[in-house]
Each structure stands twice: as structure tokens, then as C-alpha cells.
Design a protein around this motif. Structure first.
Motif, PDB file in Angstrom:
ATOM      1  N   PHE A  16       0.715  -1.148   0.006  1.00 55.84           N
ATOM      2  CA  PHE A  16      -0.004  -0.114   0.024  1.00 55.84           C
ATOM      3  C   PHE A  16       1.015   1.161   0.061  1.00 55.84           C
ATOM      4  O   PHE A  16       0.524   2.262  -0.887  1.00 55.84           O
ATOM      5  CB  PHE A  16      -0.984  -0.097   1.315  1.00 55.84           C
ATOM      6  CG  PHE A  16      -1.815   1.210   1.337  1.00 55.84           C
ATOM      7  CD1 PHE A  16      -1.344   2.202   2.327  1.00 55.84           C
ATOM      8  CD2 PHE A  16      -2.915   1.490   0.388  1.00 55.84           C
ATOM      9  CE1 PHE A  16      -2.215   3.222   2.464  1.00 55.84           C
ATOM     10  CE2 PHE A  16      -3.526   2.460   0.757  1.00 55.84           C
ATOM     11  CZ  PHE A  16      -3.272   3.519   1.770  1.00 55.84           C
ATOM     12  N   LYS A  24       2.310   9.469  -5.669  1.00 57.71           N
ATOM     13  CA  LYS A  24       2.707  10.815  -5.383  1.00 57.71           C
ATOM     14  C   LYS A  24       3.858  11.128  -6.233  1.00 57.71           C
ATOM     15  O   LYS A  24       3.796  12.364  -6.716  1.00 57.71           O
ATOM     16  CB  LYS A  24       3.145  10.839  -3.736  1.00 57.71           C
ATOM     17  CG  LYS A  24       1.809  10.777  -3.037  1.00 57.71           C
ATOM     18  CD  LYS A  24       2.519  10.916  -1.274  1.00 57.71           C
ATOM     19  CE  LYS A  24       1.520  10.447  -0.367  1.00 57.71           C
ATOM     20  NZ  LYS A  24       0.045  11.065  -0.333  1.00 57.71           N
ATOM     21  N   GLU A  27       2.282  12.191  -9.342  1.00 60.27           N
ATOM     22  CA  GLU A  27       1.386  13.583  -9.351  1.00 60.27           C
ATOM     23  C   GLU A  27       2.358  14.674  -9.465  1.00 60.27           C
ATOM     24  O   GLU A  27       1.951  15.505 -10.056  1.00 60.27           O
ATOM     25  CB  GLU A  27       0.788  13.425  -7.984  1.00 60.27           C
ATOM     26  CG  GLU A  27      -0.070  14.776  -7.751  1.00 60.27           C
ATOM     27  CD  GLU A  27      -1.387  14.646  -8.271  1.00 60.27           C
ATOM     28  OE1 GLU A  27      -1.555  14.101  -9.294  1.00 60.27           O
ATOM     29  OE2 GLU A  27      -2.245  14.972  -7.755  1.00 60.27           O
ATOM     30  N   GLY A  34       1.855  19.707 -16.351  1.00 60.57           N
ATOM     31  CA  GLY A  34       1.021  20.854 -16.577  1.00 60.57           C
ATOM     32  C   GLY A  34       1.582  22.209 -16.529  1.00 60.57           C
ATOM     33  O   GLY A  34       0.948  23.285 -17.390  1.00 60.57           O
ATOM     34  N   LEU A  35       2.597  22.640 -15.733  1.00 63.87           N
ATOM     35  CA  LEU A  35       3.362  23.767 -15.847  1.00 63.87           C
ATOM     36  C   LEU A  35       3.972  24.072 -17.057  1.00 63.87           C
ATOM     37  O   LEU A  35       3.894  25.193 -17.647  1.00 63.87           O
ATOM     38  CB  LEU A  35       4.190  24.039 -14.403  1.00 63.87           C
ATOM     39  CG  LEU A  35       5.207  24.979 -14.251  1.00 63.87           C
ATOM     40  CD1 LEU A  35       4.388  26.313 -14.327  1.00 63.87           C
ATOM     41  CD2 LEU A  35       5.922  24.786 -13.147  1.00 63.87           C
ATOM     42  N   GLN A  38       1.621  24.963 -19.597  1.00 63.32           N
ATOM     43  CA  GLN A  38       1.266  26.715 -19.501  1.00 63.32           C
ATOM     44  C   GLN A  38       2.602  27.632 -19.834  1.00 63.32           C
ATOM     45  O   GLN A  38       2.145  28.728 -20.349  1.00 63.32           O
ATOM     46  CB  GLN A  38       0.809  27.058 -17.793  1.00 63.32           C
ATOM     47  CG  GLN A  38      -0.203  26.236 -17.038  1.00 63.32           C
ATOM     48  CD  GLN A  38      -1.429  26.380 -18.243  1.00 63.32           C
ATOM     49  OE1 GLN A  38      -1.674  27.693 -18.803  1.00 63.32           O
ATOM     50  NE2 GLN A  38      -2.281  25.640 -18.185  1.00 63.32           N
ATOM     51  N   ALA A 130      -1.187  29.367 -10.730  1.00 65.27           N
ATOM     52  CA  ALA A 130      -1.913  28.308 -10.280  1.00 65.27           C
ATOM     53  C   ALA A 130      -1.060  26.626 -10.520  1.00 65.27           C
ATOM     54  O   ALA A 130      -1.329  26.071  -9.533  1.00 65.27           O
ATOM     55  CB  ALA A 130      -3.324  28.199 -10.858  1.00 65.27           C
ATOM     56  N   SER A 131      -0.502  26.646 -11.565  1.00 65.15           N
ATOM     57  CA  SER A 131       0.163  25.402 -11.781  1.00 65.15           C
ATOM     58  C   SER A 131       1.388  25.362 -10.771  1.00 65.15           C
ATOM     59  O   SER A 131       1.777  24.283 -10.326  1.00 65.15           O
ATOM     60  CB  SER A 131       0.730  25.395 -13.293  1.00 65.15           C
ATOM     61  OG  SER A 131      -0.249  25.547 -13.945  1.00 65.15           O
ATOM     62  N   ARG A 133       1.295  26.727  -7.837  1.00 69.22           N
ATOM     63  CA  ARG A 133       0.788  26.230  -6.620  1.00 69.22           C
ATOM     64  C   ARG A 133       0.372  24.922  -6.574  1.00 69.22           C
ATOM     65  O   ARG A 133       0.310  24.015  -5.642  1.00 69.22           O
ATOM     66  CB  ARG A 133      -0.439  27.170  -6.307  1.00 69.22           C
ATOM     67  CG  ARG A 133      -0.218  28.578  -5.958  1.00 69.22           C
ATOM     68  CD  ARG A 133      -1.300  29.410  -6.037  1.00 69.22           C
ATOM     69  NE  ARG A 133      -2.222  29.005  -5.086  1.00 69.22           N
ATOM     70  CZ  ARG A 133      -3.875  29.030  -5.174  1.00 69.22           C
ATOM     71  NH1 ARG A 133      -4.278  29.745  -6.230  1.00 69.22           N
ATOM     72  NH2 ARG A 133      -4.593  28.803  -4.230  1.00 69.22           N
ATOM     73  N   PHE A 134      -0.051  24.180  -7.660  1.00 66.47           N
ATOM     74  CA  PHE A 134      -0.206  22.812  -7.778  1.00 66.47           C
ATOM     75  C   PHE A 134       1.107  22.014  -7.541  1.00 66.47           C
ATOM     76  O   PHE A 134       0.899  21.061  -6.944  1.00 66.47           O
ATOM     77  CB  PHE A 134      -0.921  22.421  -9.063  1.00 66.47           C
ATOM     78  CG  PHE A 134      -1.318  20.896  -9.372  1.00 66.47           C
ATOM     79  CD1 PHE A 134      -1.161  20.706 -10.653  1.00 66.47           C
ATOM     80  CD2 PHE A 134      -1.623  20.250  -8.347  1.00 66.47           C
ATOM     81  CE1 PHE A 134      -1.602  19.127 -10.952  1.00 66.47           C
ATOM     82  CE2 PHE A 134      -1.936  18.878  -8.539  1.00 66.47           C
ATOM     83  CZ  PHE A 134      -1.875  18.363  -9.797  1.00 66.47           C
ATOM     84  N   ALA A 137       1.764  21.938  -4.100  1.00 68.45           N
ATOM     85  CA  ALA A 137       1.122  20.993  -3.239  1.00 68.45           C
ATOM     86  C   ALA A 137       1.640  19.514  -3.511  1.00 68.45           C
ATOM     87  O   ALA A 137       1.480  18.646  -2.424  1.00 68.45           O
ATOM     88  CB  ALA A 137      -0.270  21.171  -3.554  1.00 68.45           C
ATOM     89  N   ASP A 141       3.136  17.142  -0.497  1.00 78.01           N
ATOM     90  CA  ASP A 141       2.692  15.891  -0.251  1.00 78.01           C
ATOM     91  C   ASP A 141       3.550  14.628  -0.363  1.00 78.01           C
ATOM     92  O   ASP A 141       3.605  13.660   0.419  1.00 78.01           O
ATOM     93  CB  ASP A 141       1.417  15.664  -1.234  1.00 78.01           C
ATOM     94  CG  ASP A 141       0.599  14.718  -0.773  1.00 78.01           C
ATOM     95  OD1 ASP A 141      -0.250  14.095  -1.358  1.00 78.01           O
ATOM     96  OD2 ASP A 141       0.278  14.451   0.586  1.00 78.01           O
TER      97      ASP A 141
END
Lengths: 187, 321
Positions: A16, A24, A27, A34-35, A38, A130-131, A133-134, A137, A141
Motif C-alpha cells: 500500500f 505521489k 503526481e 501541467g506547468l 502553461q 496556479a500550476s 501552486r499545484f 502542493a 505531499d
């Protein structure tokens, strides 16, 4: 019997945790992708922006040349991630400076084409923020998972390393001189 | 006066005294008459129930079970009968007072007492995942500024079947707003009242929040600690949801939540905004005793409708790309 159950539970827990760490890590890669998307969008806007303003802002030719040069460097294929991030920070700084200078050119400001470009650029900058910041995050994590017990045990076995979050460039940490902005100097 | 501009307390007082109060006065006779009929009905029903009890208990052998059923029947017949007797008064009140109130607050709006927000809108919001019974009343439709808005009171329940019994729980009771925005935000985002993090703490709470994500939604972890204690955000787009929930917007929504204590759940689905305001009080019913409707009640109605408008303003949707 109890030993078998304990071993089974440990195995399942380990599985697990392993899957969670992979999730993670992916992610973080996803957020980076994603960045990049942009930033690519911003790169694509730059030629249009430069051609729109160069006839009006002949005195800012050096700024425009710098932006074009930075863009060309950013699009190189063999660029390192750290170098790329520094380049993007420089592009942001140069574009911000250019937008401040535009205030001195009322004809350019009134141009419908330029206004549309400005709106699009603003929207892209919002998406870049926003990218980031994502990404931060996702990295937070991930870092929490590889440093906290018991997932840090599995992380060490997988040789997972801590990632760095995006920080603001040093020039943005300084107080802004409003007087310099009015005088058209870099802050 | 309308909801396109903020209305001061003084203006609401003027609305109450000039337009609402005269209508309340006209209803006063009807209220007294209805109250009298209800009292007479209660007295008669109580006497009849007592007679039945005496008949069943003539040998002092009425069991607890029988007594329980008798009381339940009494309560049910009492409630249904009182509701039937007062329906004319309630209908007249809604037509004369509530309709007039919304005409003043939202010019050009329509108000229908028995209609309610379409179930499709409620389902499309994705705020609530499962339910069985859907009903409502007091449906208002109109335009506030650039927004096409409709809202109504809703009562939504879910049946839970177990091997021994069937129980019904309330999924939602309150005001539900469905708003058509003037731009498409191209995202599906839920901003829900936080349940987990405020009780279980950040780490454990977040774990349960992640597990609660359904359909296309995934948990969006935001930087503001204060905001995260009050709301749980889910979205199908991690980037667009963060463009929407910029630091300034998170601060606005945190202040908003401290001002309005009602539980609020919000859903943004492309060009639609849905707001569910949980409240158990029925705001559009007249009172039998005392003032039929007071200035305080009018103020509460205004605050509730403004709540949706204010929430939409706090989201600063003009700035969201």
C-alpha cells in the motif's frame, strides 16, 4: 498462524505504501507537465506580443530583444530543469517590466489587438501561478510521505529523494519602489 | 430598491413599513379566524381521543403498545388537520406578502408557492450523491445584475434500509440556489463545508477527504490553513480550481464563513453556480402567534438571498479566466 498473519499484514502495508509513493511521485511529474504546458502557451504568445509592440515601443527595443532571446533559450531541447526555471523567472520579470513601460504609450494601450493580447497574457500568467501552486502542493505531499514514518522506510528502499518547491525569485522578495515604477526604472 | 445594489437596514425597514406591514394588517382577521378554528379543532380532537382512550381502557387493560399507537394517531391527525385548516391563510399570506417582498427585492421575478428548483439542477450540482425523496416549495426566478438566478426551499431525504427497519434521514433542508453565470469557467469544482479536517485534524482529516472524492473530482489541497479548516475543495481540474481560488478569494470566503454561520455547500459546473444553504427554519411561512412576519424575518430572508449574491461576488468570477 499469528506470525503468518503479521507477515501478511506487513506485506500488504508495504504494498500500500509503495503504491502510494509511486502515485505521489507521478503526481509531481503530472504537476510539472501541467506547468510546462502553461509555459509553452506563454512562449507561443511572445512573438505576437513583440510584433504588436515593437513599432510603438522603439525605445524599448533592448527589452524586446531580451524577451525573444530568453524565449529561444527556453525552447532548447537539452536545457536542464534548474536552468529552465531560472529562464522562466527572467521572462516573467521582463514581461512585467514591459507591461509597466506600456503605460507610457497611450496609442499602444488603446489598440484592440494589444488589449486582447494583454488579457490573454494575464490569463496565462494566472494559469502559470496556479500550476506552480499545484506543483508545490504535490511536492509537499510527496516530501511529507518520504520523510514521515513509516512510509520513509519504504521510500529509502526505493531511493526516493526530496524535491524542491518553487520559490519566488530574490528580486520579488525585495520591497517594491513605487517611485522607480513611475520613473520607468526596474524595481 | 433591488438586489443589484446593497440595501441598507433603513431601506429594508422602509420596505417593511410601506409595503409589507399594510398587507399584514389585512391578513390579521384571517389569522385570528384560522387560529380560532385550529384551537376548536384541537379541543375537539383531544376530547375524541380521550373518549377513545376511556373506551379502550374500560377494564384498565390498555397496553403500552396500544397507547403508543393512539398517541401517534392523535399526533398525525392533529398535524394534518391543523395544516388543512390553515392552508387558506398560508396561501393568502404567500400571495399577499411573500410575492410582494420578492417583487421589491428582485424586480421582474416570478414567485410560485408550490413549485421548486428542478431535480435535474439539484442532481447536476453533484453536491449530494444519493437521495430518494425530493420536494420543495417557494420557487423564485429572476435576474440579479448579470446573473439569472432561481432558488427555492427544498427538503431532500434518503431511505436507509436495514434488516430490522427502514429509516429516513434528511440529506438537505434549506434554500437551494441555481445560478447561470455570464461566463463559462470550464471546470467542475465543489467547495464544501469541511467535516473532516476541523474535527480530525489536518493529516487524518485530509486522508478522509481524499477517500471521499467521487466521480471526476479529486481533492484540491490549498495553502490557506484557515480556509482549509472551513472548506473542503474538490475539482476535476487542479489548475483551474486554483485560478478560481486565488489567495484573495480564499480570504474573502474565510471572512464570509465567519459572518454567515449557516452551513453552505457550493458547486461550480462550467457556467453554473449552485449554492446549498442548510437551514431548518421555514422562512416563508406565517406565524400563528404574535407578528405574522416581523422585520427580523424580512431581514433574514434578505440576508439569505444576499448570501448567494455575496458568495458569487466573493468568488470574483470576473477575474477568474
Amino acid at each position: 498462524m499469528f506470525i503468518a498473519i503479521a507477515v501478511g499484514l506487513m506485506y500488504l502495508s508495504g504494498l500500500f505504501i509503495y503504491n502510494s509513493l509511486i502515485g505521489k511521485k507521478n503526481e509531481v511529474e503530472n504537476a510539472m507537465g501541467g506547468l510546462d504546458a502553461q509555459l509553452k502557451q506563454r512562449y507561443d504568445l511572445i512573438p505576437n506580443l513583440v510584433s504588436s509592440v515593437k513599432n510603438y515601443m522603439q525605445h524599448e527595443a533592448s527589452v524586446l530583444e531580451k524577451i525573444v532571446e530568453l524565449r529561444a533559450q527556453g525552447l532548447k531541447k537539452n536545457i536542464r530543469p534548474g536552468e529552465k526555471e531560472e529562464l522562466n523567472k527572467e521572462i516573467s520579470k521582463s514581461l512585467n517590466g514591459l507591461m509597466v513601460q506600456v503605460e507610457q504609450y497611450p496609442e499602444l494601450k488603446a489598440s484592440a489587438n494589444f488589449q486582447e493580447l494583454q488579457r490573454t497574457l494575464f490569463s496565462v500568467e494566472e494559469n502559470i501561478a496556479a500550476s506552480r501552486r499545484f506543483f508545490n502542493a504535490a511536492v509537499t505531499d510527496y516530501n511529507n510521505a518520504i520523510e514521515m514514518f513509516p512510509s520513509n522506510v519504504v521510500a529509502r528502499l526505493m531511493s526516493l529523494k526530496r524535491r524542491e518547491v518553487f520559490n519566488i525569485p530574490d528580486y520579488e522578495r525585495k520591497s517594491v519602489s513605487v517611485q522607480n515604477l513611475f520613473d520607468g526604472k526596474a524595481s | 430598491m433591488n438586489l443589484n445594489e446593497k440595501i441598507s437596514k433603513e431601506e429594508i425597514k422602509q420596505l417593511y413599513s410601506r409595503k409589507i406591514r399594510p398587507r399584514i394588517k389585512k391578513l390579521e382577521n384571517l389569522r385570528r379566524e384560522t387560529l380560532l378554528y385550529v384551537i376548536i379543532y384541537v379541543i375537539i380532537l383531544t376530547l375524541v381521543t380521550y373518549k377513545i382512550f376511556l373506551y379502550l381502557n374500560h377494564d384498565n387493560d390498555v397496553g403500552a403498545e396500544t397507547l403508543k399507537w393512539l398517541m401517534a394517531a392523535y399526533g398525525t391527525v392533529l398535524g394534518l388537520g391543523a395544516s388543512f385548516i390553515s392552508r387558506k391563510f398560508v396561501k393568502t399570506f404567500k400571495k399577499e406578502v411573500i410575492q410582494e417582498l420578492f417583487k421589491a427585492l428582485i424586480p421582474g421575478s416570478t414567485y410560485m408557492t408550490t413549485s421548486f428548483v428542478d431535480q435535474k439542477s439539484f442532481k447536476d450540482s453533484k453536491i449530494f450523491d444519493s437521495y430518494n425523496n425530493y420536494s420543495g416549495e417557494d420557487h423564485v426566478r429572476g435576474t440579479i445584475g448579470p446573473l439569472q438566478i432561481e432558488f427555492s426551499e427544498l427538503l431532500v431525504k434518503k431511505e436507509i434500509n436495514s434488516s430490522k427497519s427502514k429509516t429516513e434521514i434528511i440529506v438537505f433542508r434549506g434554500l437551494f440556489f441555481a445560478i447561470k453565470l455570464h461566463k463559462n469557467l470550464r471546470q467542475n469544482t465543489l467547495i464544501l463545508h469541511d467535516r473532516s479536517e476541523s474535527i480530525l485534524g489536518r493529516s487524518v482529516g485530509r486522508y478522509f477527504q481524499k477517500m471521499s472524492a467521487r466521480d471526476e473530482y479529486r481533492l484540491v489541497e490549498l495553502e490557506s490553513v484557515e480556509f482549509e479548516k472551513l472548506y473542503a475543495v474538490y475539482s476535476n481540474d487542479q489548475i483551474k480550481s486554483r485560478v478560481l481560488l486565488r489567495p484573495a478569494v480564499m480570504e474573502n470566503l474565510t471572512s464570509f464563513k465567519k459572518k454567515y454561520k449557516d452551513r453552505i455547500d457550493v458547486s461550480i459546473r462550467n457556467d453554473r453556480l449552485y449554492i446549498a444553504v442548510h437551514c431548518f427554519k421555514n422562512h416563508f411561512e406565517p406565524k400563528m402567534f404574535g407578528d405574522i412576519i416581523s422585520f427580523k424575518d424580512i431581514r433574514e430572508v434578505y440576508d439569505l438571498v444576499m448570501l448567494a449574491r455575496e458568495f458569487e461576488e466573493e468568488l470574483e468570477l470576473e477575474k477568474a479566466s
